[in-house]
Design a protein around this motif. Structure first.
Motif, PDB file in Angstrom:
ATOM      1  N   UNK A 156       1.031  -1.126   0.165  1.00  0.00           N
ATOM      2  CA  UNK A 156      -0.082   0.120   0.172  1.00  0.00           C
ATOM      3  C   UNK A 156       0.845   1.139  -0.134  1.00  0.00           C
ATOM      4  N   UNK A 157       2.007   1.177   0.765  1.00  0.00           N
ATOM      5  CA  UNK A 157       2.715   2.419   0.693  1.00  0.00           C
ATOM      6  C   UNK A 157       3.583   2.664  -0.629  1.00  0.00           C
ATOM      7  N   UNK A 158       4.031   1.501  -1.104  1.00  0.00           N
ATOM      8  CA  UNK A 158       5.198   1.753  -2.125  1.00  0.00           C
ATOM      9  C   UNK A 158       4.332   1.632  -3.718  1.00  0.00           C
ATOM     10  N   UNK A 159       3.270   0.804  -3.572  1.00  0.00           N
ATOM     11  CA  UNK A 159       2.673   0.339  -4.893  1.00  0.00           C
ATOM     12  C   UNK A 159       3.471  -0.760  -5.616  1.00  0.00           C
ATOM     13  N   UNK A 160       4.332  -1.435  -4.883  1.00  0.00           N
ATOM     14  CA  UNK A 160       4.956  -2.368  -5.372  1.00  0.00           C
ATOM     15  C   UNK A 160       4.055  -3.907  -4.984  1.00  0.00           C
TER      16      UNK A 160
END
Length: 485
Positions: free
Chosen positions: A198-202
């Protein structure tokens, strides 16, 4: 800097000296802030009075609980705006990051477990999500880098040699518990992955989290009723389970599911989230008040177990704030293929807030002024202080009280919509192994490991076989969650 804590604590305790049990108004922000400040002061006073190593509390508190404490203090500081301890919190976390920036400091490596290491990584993720100030000399550019390094070290430990996968409790073969695959370690791995996604989009992180959660279901650590059991023996290929249930193990998976539901908006993660929070209520709440089922009735919780409720309290708050909003109905007519009444009792957020409100009031009431200062008790079902106090009891009460606040801040590097959900995620529909997933985004820092679990999971946007049985629990219990998304 550390010497200033006693001054803050003494002022807070003096102010609390006329209070016999904290009276909490859960609908008043100032009341919540005031109660939380008293308990946060207690936590910091305990640290100042017991610590001989920066970041660590003295005996009998282990490494994991110190990580839990700093996570709670970041939660407190960001939720209330009280920044008086920010520098100290940051310095203490960074002191324990170790030479490889992955929370394996030399003073802990001989006894370090995967759950211990992950607990500090989750504190770093809270710091990243809340925009907690990072000192210029931190040695990293973002709090999330520390969490990513921990994830990379743990994904390399995913063990296919037994049980079809899973993380072992202990990191090193010479430690007691190396042969145990426990839910706390694996649940924290799931949570760390969903939060990083959720934080990085990875998306590699959430692919791994989904497979790790499915592994727990497949071997029975999460059963068809949504109960989370303590662990299992890898020597026996995980055929025998330890069926003890703890608030912390359920909380680890529940938080992970809440973040994943917010990020992915898939039926499966929404299903995990809804069933886990309903089962948590059925298992760990008595007349609306949270309790530790396995040890609290007989008052034989050990030091670690005294802090477990803090994990579930935060998880319930995360679920309230992050998971998709839906209506909850109760009655025979809510069951699959059944007729009869099905009464809407409120949205999932409203229902969780009610549970948290009654728990927070009881937790606050357990904190009373004694001759030696403010003491928060183990049991919240007695209407006052029960004579048992410690760091864990303080953290439990602090998290329970903060959980009633309307919303936490959950930053992400991605654009978010008006509901606070990151956009752009497309659930994968293939069966590539998660560690080599082609769905992984280029956003954020990429995982370094290409290791993968021994078997692949179904990644479609519908519930698979195991998840379907979890939905069946909701129906069988006569409770229905109808998601609006």
């Amino acid at each position: 800097m550390r010497s200033s804590v006693s001054t803050y604590a003494s002022v807070a305790l003096a102010a609390a000296s006329t209070v016999f049990g904290i009276e909490l108004d859960v609908n008043s922000t100032s009341s919540v802030y005031d109660a939380a400040q008293k308990i946060a002061s207690n936590v910091m006073a305990r640290y100042q009075n017991s610590s001989s190593v920066p970041g660590l509390f003295g005996q009998p508190y282990y490494f994991w609980e110190a990580g839990l404490a700093w996570d709670a203090m970041i939660n407190y500081a960001s939720a209330t705006g009280d920044s008086q301890w920010n520098d100290m919190i940051a310095e203490n976390i960074l002191f324990q990051k170790g030479p490889d920036n992955n929370f394996m400091p030399p003073n802990q490596t001989k006894s370090l477990g995967n759950d211990d290491q992950a607990r500090w990584a989750l504190a770093a993720m809270t710091a990243a999500e809340r925009g907690f100030p990072l000192p210029e000399n931190a040695g990293v550019g973002n709090w999330s880098e520390l969490a990513i390094n921990v994830w990379n070290s743990q994904v390399a430990r995913w063990d296919n040699s037994s049980c079809g996968g899973g993380l072992r409790w202990q990191i090193f073969t010479f430690n007691n518990g190396y042969n145990y695959k426990n839910s706390f370690s694996n649940g924290e791995f799931v949570q760390l992955g969903t939060r990083l996604a959720r934080y990085t989009g990875n998306n590699t992180y959430i692919d791994w989290a989904l497979d790790a959660a499915q592994w727990a279901v497949d071997i029975g650590l999460i059963d068809q009723e949504g109960r989370v059991f303590d662990g299992t023996d890898s020597i026996l290929n995980c055929t025998n389970l330890n069926h003890i249930q703890w608030t912390a193990t359920t909380g680890a998976y529940l938080s992970g599911s809440a973040y994943a539901a917010n990020y992915s908006r898939t039926i499966r993660w929404n299903g995990y989230s809804s069933v886990l929070f309903l089962t948590a209520n059925a298992t760990f709440f008595d007349d609306g008040v949270m309790y530790e089922l396995a040890c609290e009735p007989n008052m034989n919780c050990n030091t670690d177990q005294q802090a477990f409720k803090a994990v579930l309290a935060r998880a319930m708050a995360n679920t309230k704030n992050l998971a998709s909003t839906g209506e909850i109905g109760q009655g025979e007519g809510c069951q699959f293929n059944q007729t009869g009444p099905c009464t809407t009792i409120g949205s999932d957020r409203e229902v969780i807030q009610d549970w948290l409100g009654s728990t927070a009031k009881a937790a606050a009431a357990s904190c009373e002024m004694q001759e030696s200062g403010l003491m928060c008790g183990t049991s919240w079902r007695q209407g006052g202080y029960d004579g048992n106090s410690g760091l864990g009891q303080d953290l439990n009460a602090l998290e329970a009280i903060l959980a009633v606040l309307p919303h936490y801040e959950y930053k992400t590097t991605l654009p978010v919509n008006s509901a606070g959900m990151p956009g752009g995620y497309q659930p994968p529909t293939y069966s590539d192994t998660p560690g080599n997933s082609s769905s992984s985004s280029g956003n954020g820092t990429s995982p370094s490991s290409s290791a993968s679990p021994s078997s692949t999971a179904s990644y479609d946007n519908a519930a698979g076989t195991s998840s379907a049985s979890l939905f069946a629990l909701v129906a069988a219990a006569g409770v229905m969650v109808a998601f609006s998304t």
